[in-house]
Design an enzyme around this catalytic site. Structure first.
Site, mmCIF file in Angstrom:
data_model
loop_
_atom_site.group_PDB
_atom_site.id
_atom_site.type_symbol
_atom_site.label_atom_id
_atom_site.label_comp_id
_atom_site.label_asym_id
_atom_site.label_seq_id
_atom_site.Cartn_x
_atom_site.Cartn_y
_atom_site.Cartn_z
ATOM 1 N N ASP A 78 0.796 -1.228 0.000
ATOM 2 C CA ASP A 78 0.000 0.000 0.000
ATOM 3 C C ASP A 78 0.830 1.280 0.000
ATOM 4 O O ASP A 78 1.961 1.315 0.469
ATOM 5 C CB ASP A 78 -0.965 0.015 1.198
ATOM 6 C CG ASP A 78 -0.271 -0.199 2.539
ATOM 7 O OD1 ASP A 78 0.712 -0.964 2.596
ATOM 8 O OD2 ASP A 78 -0.703 0.407 3.528
ATOM 9 N N GLU A 136 -0.878 -2.096 5.006
ATOM 10 C CA GLU A 136 0.002 -2.200 6.176
ATOM 11 C C GLU A 136 -0.061 -0.932 7.030
ATOM 12 O O GLU A 136 0.174 -0.973 8.234
ATOM 13 C CB GLU A 136 1.455 -2.460 5.737
ATOM 14 C CG GLU A 136 2.402 -2.823 6.875
ATOM 15 C CD GLU A 136 2.869 -1.626 7.682
ATOM 16 O OE1 GLU A 136 3.049 -1.761 8.906
ATOM 17 O OE2 GLU A 136 3.042 -0.532 7.099
HETATM 18 ZN ZN LIG Z 1 4.921 3.492 6.565
HETATM 19 ZN ZN LIG Z 2 6.288 0.808 5.565
#
Ligand SMILES: [Zn+2]
Ligand SMILES: [Zn+2]
Length: 394
Positions: A78, A136
């Protein structure tokens, strides 16, 4: 097998992939284009591919000479809601979105590792489970993948992950046994008073004055309650109340994060947090609503696995500086994949001050020196094979 030689031969491919992902960043759980490219590449390499694991996550299974043991390799995908300020020909083409943490590099490293290992599958003493993870950056991608069965069928015996690390230069590796990154919680507190006219405070209960005192008092938890030899962070990152100068608002809301390495330190912090918020609010005549949510566990590296990875790094880059004492209060949801699975998380130094490539993660001018990428590829590929061959921790 000379992994570094292979990785160097493929480095143009790695860089091309990384720059393509950099041009086309996608936020957490929206990595549709990215996941499509990943799934297609893994399928072309002959892997058994599952898509849609944790919304946009992709899992590829590479069975070697035998089915077990199984090593999981995790790469996050991401980007962040940041407007890029780099003047580079592969700058983000999406306004307000940018790969400012380096996950574009991780996807490119993962796909290159996949290519190398797929080309030598008969020599791999087990199964490699490639995991391309969404979201994440705080939205719980790893937790959702685990909830949807990531750690079953087949269950991994080991898990490895890496992150480019711009706090440190090329040639540096962070491989700390035990707790390396903190566990993170978020909190959201609503302090409820009684609104009214700004000129007639005696008829109101002012939530801003109460919240100001609460936020100040929260600073004493780390300085006065936590053992000075332990680590903890409490940061209030947002405080919202009121709309206009002459009105006392009805309520105030503040949000932030708590970081700790040890569960017992978190328990102490949480207890004091609630006592301070509720106690001061009550004294000031306010009511409270407190939400505290766990975002990650601490990243707790398996010592034997970490030692093995340190040896792998030295075998690939003799002059490497392997730092086995590095810790950060940053957090990582890879920790969800290492609950019950021995894991090792590695930081790979990626900055180069001479080239101006040393802005920190999440900065609008964040960029890495791509010279670290072939080393990251070689270490992850060689590491996966070594871990499977060694039966370390068994
Ligand atoms: Zn980050
Ligand atoms: Zn990262």
């Amino acid at each position: 097998m000379d992994f570094l030689e292979q990785a160097k031969q493929l480095s143009e491919h790695t860089i091309e992939l990384r720059r393509d992902f950099h041009r086309h960043p996608e936020l957490g759980f929206k990595e549709v284009r990215t996941a499509g490219i990943v799934a297609e590449a893994l399928t072309e390499l002959g892997m058994n591919v599952t898509t849609g694991v944790g919304k946009t996550g992709v899992v590829g299974l590479l069975e070697g000479a035998k089915k077990s043991p199984v090593v999981l390799l995790r790469f996050d995908m991401d980007a962040l809601p940041i407007q890029e300020e780099n003047e580079i020909d592969y700058a983000s083409e999406v306004p307000g979105q940018m790969h400012a943490c380096g996950h574009d590099s991780h996807i490119a490293v993962g796909l290159t590792v996949a290519k190398i290992l797929a080309g030598m599958r008969e020599e791999i003493p087990g199964t490699v489970k490639f995991v391309f993870q969404p979201a994440e950056e705080g939205d719980g991608g790893a937790a959702l993948m685990v909830e949807e069965g990531l750690l079953t069928d087949p269950k991994p015996d080991y898990a490895l992950a890496m992150h480019v690390w711009n706090q440190k230069p090329l040639g540096w590796y962070g491989l700390t046994p035990g707790p390396m990154m903190a566990g993170a919680h978020t909190f959201r507190v609503k302090v409820i008073g009684k609104g009214g006219h700004g000129a007639i405070p005696q008829l109101s209960i002012d939530p801003i004055v109460a919240t100001a005192q609460i936020i100040t008092a929260l600073q004493t938890i780390v300085s006065r309650n936590v053992n000075p030899l332990d680590s903890a962070v409490i940061t209030v990152g947002a405080f919202h109340s009121g709309t206009v100068f002459n009105v006392i608002p009805q309520d105030a809301v503040f949000e932030g994060t708590i970081r700790t390495f040890k569960p017992e330190v978190f328990e102490l912090v949480e207890k004091r947090f609630r006592e301070i918020v509720e106690g001061i609010a009550q004294t000031m005549g306010c009511q409270t609503e407190i939400e505290i949510v766990q975002v990650t566990y601490p990243v707790d590296n398996d010592p034997a696995l970490t030692e093995l990875m340190a040896d792998v790094v030295h075998s690939i880059q003799h002059e490497a500086e392997v730092d086995q004492a590095y810790q950060t209060m940053g957090s990582e949801d890879f920790s969800y994949m290492t609950q019950g699975v021995p894991g090792c998380y590695m930081l790979v130094g990626s900055s180069n001050a001479a080239k101006g490539l040393d802005y920190g993660h999440h900065h609008p001018r964040f960029n890495i020196d791509e010279a670290c990428l072939p080393y990251a590829v070689a270490v992850m590929a060689h590491g996966a094979v070594e871990v499977l061959a060694s039966h370390v921790t068994k």
